[in-house]
Design a protein around this motif. Structure first.
Motif, PDB file in Angstrom:
ATOM      1  N   LEU A 226     -11.271  11.313  -1.170  1.00 26.97           N
ATOM      2  CA  LEU A 226     -12.104  10.296  -0.537  1.00 26.97           C
ATOM      3  C   LEU A 226     -13.294   9.945  -1.417  1.00 26.97           C
ATOM      4  CD1 LEU A 226     -12.580   8.502   1.891  1.00 26.97           C
ATOM      5  CD2 LEU A 226     -13.760  10.408   3.018  1.00 26.97           C
ATOM      6  N   ALA A 227     -13.910  10.947  -2.029  1.00 28.15           N
ATOM      7  CA  ALA A 227     -15.032  10.676  -2.935  1.00 28.15           C
ATOM      8  C   ALA A 227     -14.571   9.845  -4.127  1.00 28.15           C
ATOM      9  CB  ALA A 227     -15.640  11.992  -3.411  1.00 28.15           C
ATOM     10  N   GLY A 228     -13.363  10.141  -4.618  1.00 25.33           N
ATOM     11  CA  GLY A 228     -12.824   9.363  -5.729  1.00 25.33           C
ATOM     12  C   GLY A 228     -12.560   7.923  -5.349  1.00 25.33           C
ATOM     13  N   LEU A 229     -11.953   7.711  -4.190  1.00 24.59           N
ATOM     14  CA  LEU A 229     -11.697   6.342  -3.732  1.00 24.59           C
ATOM     15  C   LEU A 229     -12.997   5.576  -3.534  1.00 24.59           C
ATOM     16  CD1 LEU A 229      -8.820   7.028  -1.167  1.00 24.59           C
ATOM     17  CD2 LEU A 229      -8.638   5.686  -3.275  1.00 24.59           C
ATOM     18  N   ALA A 230     -14.026   6.275  -3.024  1.00 26.30           N
ATOM     19  CA  ALA A 230     -15.317   5.618  -2.830  1.00 26.30           C
ATOM     20  C   ALA A 230     -15.934   5.215  -4.168  1.00 26.30           C
ATOM     21  CB  ALA A 230     -16.260   6.553  -2.074  1.00 26.30           C
ATOM     22  N   ALA A 231     -15.830   6.099  -5.164  1.00 33.22           N
ATOM     23  CA  ALA A 231     -16.375   5.782  -6.492  1.00 33.22           C
ATOM     24  C   ALA A 231     -15.642   4.594  -7.108  1.00 33.22           C
ATOM     25  CB  ALA A 231     -16.271   7.011  -7.392  1.00 33.22           C
ATOM     26  N   ARG A 232     -14.325   4.547  -6.896  1.00 27.61           N
ATOM     27  CA  ARG A 232     -13.539   3.442  -7.454  1.00 27.61           C
ATOM     28  C   ARG A 232     -13.884   2.124  -6.764  1.00 27.61           C
ATOM     29  NH1 ARG A 232      -9.661   3.236 -10.991  1.00 27.61           N
ATOM     30  NH2 ARG A 232      -8.087   1.590 -10.962  1.00 27.61           N
ATOM     31  N   ARG A 233     -14.032   2.173  -5.472  1.00 26.85           N
ATOM     32  CA  ARG A 233     -14.390   0.950  -4.737  1.00 26.85           C
ATOM     33  C   ARG A 233     -15.756   0.445  -5.178  1.00 26.85           C
ATOM     34  NH1 ARG A 233     -17.556  -0.341  -0.488  1.00 26.85           N
ATOM     35  NH2 ARG A 233     -16.893  -2.078   0.856  1.00 26.85           N
ATOM     36  N   ALA A 234     -16.708   1.367  -5.399  1.00 25.62           N
ATOM     37  CA  ALA A 234     -18.072   0.974  -5.749  1.00 25.62           C
ATOM     38  C   ALA A 234     -18.141   0.251  -7.091  1.00 25.62           C
ATOM     39  CB  ALA A 234     -18.980   2.199  -5.773  1.00 25.62           C
ATOM     40  N   CYS A 235     -17.179   0.537  -7.993  1.00 27.15           N
ATOM     41  CA  CYS A 235     -17.213  -0.129  -9.300  1.00 27.15           C
ATOM     42  C   CYS A 235     -16.173  -1.242  -9.402  1.00 27.15           C
ATOM     43  CB  CYS A 235     -17.012   0.897 -10.416  1.00 27.15           C
ATOM     44  SG  CYS A 235     -15.381   1.618 -10.495  1.00 27.15           S
ATOM     45  N   GLY A 236     -15.541  -1.599  -8.282  1.00 30.80           N
ATOM     46  CA  GLY A 236     -14.626  -2.725  -8.257  1.00 30.80           C
ATOM     47  C   GLY A 236     -13.235  -2.432  -8.769  1.00 30.80           C
ATOM     48  N   GLY A 237     -12.840  -1.169  -8.805  1.00 31.80           N
ATOM     49  CA  GLY A 237     -11.503  -0.815  -9.288  1.00 31.80           C
ATOM     50  C   GLY A 237     -10.422  -1.191  -8.303  1.00 31.80           C
ATOM     51  N   GLY A 238      -9.204  -1.388  -8.805  1.00 27.87           N
ATOM     52  CA  GLY A 238      -8.076  -1.763  -7.961  1.00 27.87           C
ATOM     53  C   GLY A 238      -7.411  -0.555  -7.325  1.00 27.87           C
ATOM     54  N   PRO A 239      -6.419  -0.789  -6.480  1.00 23.66           N
ATOM     55  CA  PRO A 239      -5.748   0.306  -5.772  1.00 23.66           C
ATOM     56  C   PRO A 239      -4.908   1.170  -6.702  1.00 23.66           C
ATOM     57  CG  PRO A 239      -4.644  -1.777  -5.343  1.00 23.66           C
ATOM     58  CD  PRO A 239      -5.888  -2.113  -6.105  1.00 23.66           C
ATOM     59  N   VAL A 240      -4.765   2.441  -6.333  1.00 20.11           N
ATOM     60  CA  VAL A 240      -3.955   3.404  -7.075  1.00 20.11           C
ATOM     61  C   VAL A 240      -2.931   4.014  -6.123  1.00 20.11           C
ATOM     62  CG1 VAL A 240      -5.829   3.945  -8.680  1.00 20.11           C
ATOM     63  CG2 VAL A 240      -5.531   5.328  -6.604  1.00 20.11           C
ATOM     64  N   ALA A 241      -1.925   4.644  -6.695  1.00 21.94           N
ATOM     65  CA  ALA A 241      -0.936   5.367  -5.900  1.00 21.94           C
ATOM     66  C   ALA A 241      -1.355   6.829  -5.800  1.00 21.94           C
ATOM     67  CB  ALA A 241       0.447   5.269  -6.546  1.00 21.94           C
TER      68      ALA A 241
END
Length: 439
Positions: free
Chosen positions: A139-154
């Motif tokens: 969850l922390a990783g997904l939040a960090a990715r969302r905060a920098c505008g990264g796309g979805p991962v599997a």
């Protein structure tokens, strides 16, 4: 790629599949341990390289695996979040054991666990705060990715849980909801697909002798070789929005529904492993090969397979071939798969390896003797017979198994499922097998 749960199985399975992909040179895996730094330190000292020793009955094969580009201790939270922020990140795999998904008896997030509570408090304070459990790290990783505008991962769990993709999705959504932070809920909604998998490759714990044998055969030291068997299987179902390695080059299969393969493996292989781990240890056996060579254990194994196979949807001829292959794999004298390793965390394993067959047998009016024998041997294990207990729920389940055997059987069954403790025919069968296997 990013991986959580750096250990032997991951290095014999997902890392091996990636290494054998035709596009392997385009992929690298950053792997994190659960907590201890030992293996990460060892691999970092070897530039991520290690030897995979494929051990068959007639000899060994030594291959250098190069798909692990970086190895980190699980405590390096900043490095973990840093990989999530990379635009190139496409796949996140996990091997954290059944207990690592922090589930309660209902299959959802266990918010009574102290580590889950601590992670919830940390995430409420700041999504980037250090956390410890696998769901919180994701969850922390997904939040960090969302905060920098990264796309979805599997997100690709590779542990022995039915519907493991759905398991991860559920605990992540519940964890996000319990934080009461909308951005974390949105990070799960928009940031990931959840892939369901079935994995199979017997990989025993490494020994000093394995390291010595590897050095002698290859002419170079290796502090972290992995010993495994020739057989390997990986079946996957789900979307990879940012791409994936060509794992099919190593015979990974991509299907619409993993369930038939998942049930075959969980019941026939993993259920058999649990049977041999508990009954074999009670009979003084140490490894799977020792136990399957014991005529009594082997007879119990056949009984269990007949019982479980009645509820599998794959063709009978395929199931017979799979069982024959399992006997060959289990009997491999050069794979030292310790029963004590398999016996760990029975509280997490038996509900998915044994109880589905038990319930189906009871639904057809039968008292499942094979399933009852496994549960009986586990009760004896919890009472101090056979191999020492190592279980994530030991504090809860060990006291239930003490005292007079009839009461212990009923209490342990109630721990697994309260309805089982009210099934007198089943209770009687488990008690009878407990009295028999303990003598």
């Amino acid at each position: 790629m990013l991986h959580l749960g750096l250990g032997n199985f991951f290095r014999a399975h997902q890392a091996w599949y990636t290494d054998r992909a035709r596009d392997a040179d385009q992929w690298g895996i950053a792997a994190f341990t659960g907590r201890r730094p030992d293996l990460a330190d060892a691999l970092s000292g070897q530039d991520g390289l290690y030897t995979l020793v494929t051990r068959s009955a007639d000899g060994d094969r030594f291959d250098t695996i190069s798909s692990v580009s970086a190895a980190h201790p699980g405590s390096d939270h900043e490095a973990w979040l840093g990989y999530w922020r990379l635009p190139e990140l496409a796949v996140v795999t996990l091997t954290v054991t059944e207990a690592g998904y922090t589930r309660g008896t209902d299959g959802g997030l266990d918010t009574d666990r102290p580590d889950v509570r601590a992670d919830l408090a940390a995430l409420r304070s700041a999504p980037s705060a250090p956390v410890r459990t696998a769901p919180a790290r994701l969850l922390a990783g997904l939040a960090a990715r969302r905060a920098c505008g990264g796309g979805p991962v599997a997100i690709v769990p590779c542990d022995n849980l039915p519907g493991n993709g759905s398991v991860v999705e559920r605990v992540l959504r519940e964890l996000a909801r319990h934080t009461s932070r909308p951005e974390l809920i949105e990070a799960v909604d928009a940031g990931a697909s959840f892939v369901t998998t079935m994995v199979d490759r017997i990989t025993p714990a490494g020994t000093d002798q394995d390291r010595a044998d590897t050095a002698a055969a290859t002419g170079r030291p290796d502090t972290a070789p992995v010993v495994t068997e020739p057989f390997s299987e990986w079946v996957l179902s789900g979307d990879f929005p940012a791409g994936r390695p060509c794992w099919q080059d190593a015979r990974a299969r991509f299907v619409d529904d993993v369930t038939p393969y998942e049930e075959r493996k969980l019941w026939l292989l993993n259920g058999a492993h649990s049977l041999l781990a508990y009954t074999g240890a009670l009979r003084g056996r140490v490894t799977v090969a020792d136990a399957v060579a014991d005529p009594v254990c082997r007879g119990w194994l056949v009984d269990w397979w007949q019982e479980a196979s009645r509820h599998l949807s794959l063709p009978a001829i395929e199931l017979a071939g799979y069982q024959a292959a399992l006997l060959e794999r289990f009997s491999n004298p050069r794979i030292r798969h310790a029963l004590s390793q398999i016996a760990a965390d029975g509280s997490q394993k038996l509900p998915v390896r044994v109880l589905p067959v038990l319930r189906r047998e009871r639904a057809r009016g039968e008292v499942p003797q094979g399933a009852a024998r496994i549960l009986a041997a586990w009760v004896c294990h919890l009472r101090g017979l056979g191999t020492p207990v190592q279980d994530a729920a030991a504090a809860r389940v060990l006291p239930l198994a003490q005292g007079p055997l009839p009461e212990a059987v009923r209490a342990v069954l109630a721990f697994l499922d309260p309805e089982l403790a009210h099934d007198q025919a089943l209770v009687d069968a488990v008690l009878a097998h407990a009295e028999a296997v303990a003598t």
